[in-house]
Design a protein around this motif. Sequence first.
Motif, PDB file in Angstrom:
ATOM      1  N   VAL A 181      -6.505  -6.028   4.252  1.00 62.08           N
ATOM      2  CA  VAL A 181      -6.028  -4.683   4.560  1.00 62.08           C
ATOM      3  C   VAL A 181      -5.947  -4.584   6.084  1.00 62.08           C
ATOM      4  CG1 VAL A 181      -6.530  -2.217   4.423  1.00 62.08           C
ATOM      5  CG2 VAL A 181      -7.094  -3.716   2.505  1.00 62.08           C
TER       6      VAL A 181
ATOM      7  N   LEU B 242       0.842  -1.187   0.000  1.00 63.03           N
ATOM      8  CA  LEU B 242       0.000   0.000   0.000  1.00 63.03           C
ATOM      9  C   LEU B 242       0.879   1.240   0.000  1.00 63.03           C
ATOM     10  CD1 LEU B 242      -2.810  -0.677   2.669  1.00 63.03           C
ATOM     11  CD2 LEU B 242      -3.050  -0.709   0.178  1.00 63.03           C
TER      12      LEU B 242
ATOM     13  N   VAL C  86      -2.924   0.339  -4.062  1.00 65.27           N
ATOM     14  CA  VAL C  86      -2.590  -1.012  -3.614  1.00 65.27           C
ATOM     15  C   VAL C  86      -1.928  -1.719  -4.788  1.00 65.27           C
ATOM     16  CG1 VAL C  86      -4.964  -1.794  -4.105  1.00 65.27           C
ATOM     17  CG2 VAL C  86      -3.447  -3.201  -2.713  1.00 65.27           C
TER      18      VAL C  86
ATOM     19  N   THR D  61      -4.916   0.310   9.527  1.00 64.95           N
ATOM     20  CA  THR D  61      -4.522   1.214   8.447  1.00 64.95           C
ATOM     21  C   THR D  61      -5.290   2.526   8.578  1.00 64.95           C
ATOM     22  OG1 THR D  61      -4.134  -0.656   6.962  1.00 64.95           O
ATOM     23  CG2 THR D  61      -4.414   1.501   5.943  1.00 64.95           C
TER      24      THR D  61
ATOM     25  N   TYR E 122      -5.445   5.344  -1.110  1.00 67.71           N
ATOM     26  CA  TYR E 122      -4.198   4.593  -1.274  1.00 67.71           C
ATOM     27  C   TYR E 122      -4.127   4.009  -2.684  1.00 67.71           C
ATOM     28  CZ  TYR E 122      -3.706   4.439   3.861  1.00 67.71           C
ATOM     29  OH  TYR E 122      -3.571   4.762   5.188  1.00 67.71           O
TER      30      TYR E 122
END
Length: 235
Positions: free
Chosen positions: A148, A100, A159, A152, A157
Amino acid sequence: MRLSLVTFLTAAVQLAWGHYTFPDLIVNGTAAPDWQFVRITENHYSNGPVTDVKSQAIRCYELDSSSASQTQTATVVAGSTIGFKADNTMGHPGYFSAYLSPASPAANSPNAGLGKTWFKIWEWAPKWTASTGLIFDSENINQFTFTVPKSTPNGQYLVRGEQIALHAAGSANGAQFYVGCAQINVVGGGNGSPGPTTSFPGAYSGTEPGILINIYNLPAGYSGYTSPGPAVWRG
């Protein structure tokens, strides 16, 4: 020796059949349409891999600078399962990982993920024992999924899903990198501090024992596969 057109085309089809892209983002078991949330890659027709770890293509293998803006952003709840579905059976033995990167200013910006911002959240490495050698239990699949991390932080983001195919990795630039980047917006997250962070290019030198390796003729005293890149952040 001259090859007939039929022979040439047959060889080309066989070559392409052995390669793949990751066009579909999977969220909680459902695969999205091709390239809806995954930035379209340069190899979307050829399916060919990246082999130079120092090239800009190693990041997301994007077709061009418009790939980001033409891609939608999926909402993902922290702690949920996501992944990538390939357009072909992934028959090459190799190592899988997922990274990420916080996306600044947004996930659909071509400037996202350009710095030392990437952190690894998952890996699938070959197993090894002295009696069996390397075991690639990830062969002949068409998708891979991962979680995930629950802590987080919320936000947008990129990925990055990756397979490093190792069937020809016994010489420099022999490893084949299959890469795709999806755009996501994480909600329901926490206050974790992801790390360690790395950059693409920069994460790999190409000479790591997990990249430059002859899997069919392991060196004397070999004791197991060493994953390239940073340690996994579990969150």
